[in-house]
Design a protein around this motif. Structure first.
Motif: not given
Length: 391
Positions: A283, A292-293, A362
């Motif tokens: 992530h 995000e992934t 993040r």
């Protein structure tokens, strides 16, 4: 001059450098380590420049959009309704858990006469124990989604059993936090997978990232208690009492060294270990992309319940580990277009040495409560649009 340079570049014998073809002699400049594997580069992609400008290292990336997995799940279900046939429990999981638990207990007992400071003990704890306990961490992850049995109770009992070689009670506590990670991906103060603000302030440098990567397991174990404490229930107490009784019996009948082996194994499983790269790979944001992934399709998935298929897992948490490759093959128009990681070990290395990837990399969102309060104070809707208070 240019012809001479080209000729010199073509005549470079990389065997003179020990076969290290990654060296830059005679080769054009390559991207810095933060570059991920781009499956379908565009014509404008020169192979050297980054896709996006670097992120602001003083703060996380705050987004107003919803997390992408629910939308993608709906799209895939619409275009591939047969995906539902992949859902359901995987009977193989319980046998793998039984085998790995047996392996760890055998190694722990076999090392009962070996001092923990010896090279043999250390090597076994890192190579065998670290890999095995990491496998058990991910077995518990799989079981958390109720994918080992049809019923909830058998899954919880199997998770507690899989927890035994880990040495500390972990399985039931992990369940609640992980399901929130799926349901509230990226939401600050709810998704405890996200680094806290204090981590950004203290660890956003090379030494800080080395510390973070070395002690990842402690961050994942302790952070939830500071960010979002769970209400303890009977399953938590059963997990705690079972683990305590097992540890006591192990020390009483075999000695203290087997327990040291198991705890060392758990530490290495979440430290500078090849498999532990997935904690960062899953992530963290790379190359300035607001993705995000990330997934990883390499050979270490064999040891890790295919957790590398992480986009696929977040899209369909009800599909067990053995069928995630089939999900990817079923929807190549989706998954082959997403950047992926070529290697978990290199993710750790790149995370540590690259200034443009760090604790800050993040994506975060305001929680529903915080978003509503923000909207009320600014006169904007939760999505950032202007609201008409007169309505």
């Amino acid at each position: 001059m240019s012809r001479c340079s080209a000729s010199s570049a073509q005549s470079v014998d990389f065997s003179l450098f020990g076969g290290a073809e990654s060296l830059s002699e005679g080769k054009p400049a390559a991207r810095s380590p933060r570059r991920t594997a781009v499956t379908r580069p565009t014509e404008q992609d020169d192979g050297t420049a980054h896709i996006r400008p670097p992120q602001n290292p003083s703060d996380f990336l705050w987004l107003m959009t919803e997390e992408p997995h629910r939308t993608r799940r709906m799209e895939i279900l619409k275009s591939h309704p047969e995906v539902t046939k992949l859902m359901g429990h995987e009977p193989l999981t319980k046998y793998v858990v039984l085998g790995v638990v047996a392996l760890q207990l055998y190694c722990a007992v076999a090392l009962r006469h070996t001092h923990p400071s010896s090279p043999l003990f250390f090597l076994c704890a890192y190579v065998i124990g670290g890999t095995a306990n990491h496998n058990l961490f991910l077995a518990i992850h799989e079981i958390t989604h109720n994918l080992a049995f049809k019923g909830i109770v058998p899954n919880k009992l199997l998770a507690i059993f899989a927890n035994l070689p880990i040495g500390i009670p972990y399985s039931v506590m992990f369940k609640g936090y992980h399901l929130e990670h799926h349901k509230f991906l990226g939401q600050d103060t709810i998704d405890t997978d996200l680094p806290a603000r204090v981590e950004l302030l203290l660890l956003n440098n090379v030494l800080g990232k080395v510390f973070f990567a070395t002690f990842q397991i402690l961050f994942y174990a302790l952070r939830p208690g500071f960010v979002r404490a769970q209400r303890l229930g009977r399953w938590h107490f059963l997990n705690f009492l079972t683990q305590l009784a097992f540890d006591y019996a192990l020390v009483t009948f075999v000695g203290w060294r087997p327990l040291v082996y198991l705890i060392m194994s758990s530490f290495f499983a979440g430290s500078l270990h090849p498999c532990a790269g997935h904690f960062i790979a899953e992530h963290y944001l790379w190359d300035g992309l607001a993705q995000e992934t990330y997934s990883y399709y390499g050979p270490l998935n064999v040891l890790a319940y295919n957790v590398g298929y992480h986009n696929e897992h977040h899209d369909f948490p009800s599909i067990p580990w053995t069928r995630l490759p089939a999900l990817r093959a079923m929807a190549p128009e989706v998954y082959d277009t997403l950047p992926s990681h070529p290697s978990w070990p290199m993710v750790i290395v790149n995370f540590i040495r690259d200034k443009e990837v760090g604790i800050f990399a993040r994506a975060k969102r305001l929680s529903k409560v915080a978003a509503a309060a923000h909207a009320a104070s600014t006169g904007k809707g939760e999505d950032g649009s202007d609201s008409d208070k007169s309505d």
